[in-house]
Design a protein around this motif. Structure first.
Motif, mmCIF file in Angstrom:
data_model
loop_
_atom_site.group_PDB
_atom_site.id
_atom_site.type_symbol
_atom_site.label_atom_id
_atom_site.label_comp_id
_atom_site.label_asym_id
_atom_site.label_seq_id
_atom_site.Cartn_x
_atom_site.Cartn_y
_atom_site.Cartn_z
ATOM 1 N N ILE A 85 0.864 -1.170 0.000
ATOM 2 C CA ILE A 85 0.000 0.000 0.000
ATOM 3 C C ILE A 85 0.907 1.228 0.000
ATOM 4 C CG2 ILE A 85 -1.875 1.188 1.189
ATOM 5 C CD1 ILE A 85 -2.255 -1.540 2.756
ATOM 6 N N ARG A 87 1.191 5.350 -0.100
ATOM 7 C CA ARG A 87 0.400 6.541 0.239
ATOM 8 C C ARG A 87 0.088 7.351 -1.020
ATOM 9 N NH1 ARG A 87 -0.761 9.022 4.831
ATOM 10 N NH2 ARG A 87 0.854 7.970 6.021
ATOM 11 N N PHE A 93 -5.400 5.616 1.732
ATOM 12 C CA PHE A 93 -4.217 4.909 2.229
ATOM 13 C C PHE A 93 -4.434 4.442 3.667
ATOM 14 C CE2 PHE A 93 -0.324 5.123 4.773
ATOM 15 C CZ PHE A 93 0.519 4.273 4.086
ATOM 16 N N ALA A 97 -4.669 0.576 4.795
ATOM 17 C CA ALA A 97 -3.618 0.108 5.702
ATOM 18 C C ALA A 97 -4.207 -0.368 7.026
ATOM 19 C CB ALA A 97 -2.594 1.226 5.942
ATOM 20 N N THR A 121 3.458 -0.790 3.939
ATOM 21 C CA THR A 121 2.796 0.515 3.905
ATOM 22 C C THR A 121 3.901 1.549 3.800
ATOM 23 O OG1 THR A 121 2.751 0.526 6.330
ATOM 24 C CG2 THR A 121 0.759 -0.214 5.210
#
Length: 157
Positions: A85, A87, A93, A97, A121
């Motif tokens: 993932i 941003r 996001f 997440a 992330t």
């Protein structure tokens, strides 16, 4: 926090273990690299190739459902969650997440199966690329260590 001090764990052996991997396809270049590194490390630890099951799902939000499907088969000693993932400019996001992470944790607790969470992330693609191999390998080591731990702590019959 790359190359963080991870402490000294036990001697690991994946011999006889069955490991399931759920890989999100979104950001496939990254998740393919995570999966390759994870599978390579599992093989290095002695897990037989035929004892590694890989399933793919569309994205990180679908990973927990894939984990449930594998957990319900009751044939795995541990599972691995792989995703990426990155941003963006919206709240999406945080939603993806937080919800994917919570879902992975819930599956592990609900089914009593260790799950190594390697859903990256990151702020940008370069951070994801920098972590893809190390985190894929880390996930394999965590899965094997936790499978061993639960076996060791299981009540004797």
């Amino acid at each position: 926090m790359q190359k963080a001090e991870k402490g000294q764990g036990p001697e690991l052996s994946g011999v006889g273990l069955h490991i399931g991997i759920v890989q999100a396809r979104f950001n496939a270049d990254i998740t393919d690299a995570l999966a390759d590194a994870c599978k390579e490390a599992l093989l290095d630890l002695g897990v037989q190739e035929e004892n590694i099951t890989l399933v793919q799902v569309p994205g990180a939000l679908e990973v927990p459902m894939g984990l449930i499907a594998l957990a319900e088969r009751d044939e795995f000693d541990a599972l691995v969650a792989l995703g990426c993932i990155i941003r963006g400019e919206t709240y999406h996001f945080e939603l993806v997440a937080n919800e994917s992470g919570a879902g992975v944790t819930r599956v592990g607790l609900d089914y009593g199966i260790p799950i190594a969470n390697a859903i990256l992330t990151t702020e940008d693609l370069s951070q994801a690329i920098a972590r893809q191999t190390e985190k894929g390998r880390d996930a394999a080591y965590v899965a094997v260590e936790m499978a061993q731990l639960l076996t060791d702590l299981a009540p004797s019959e």
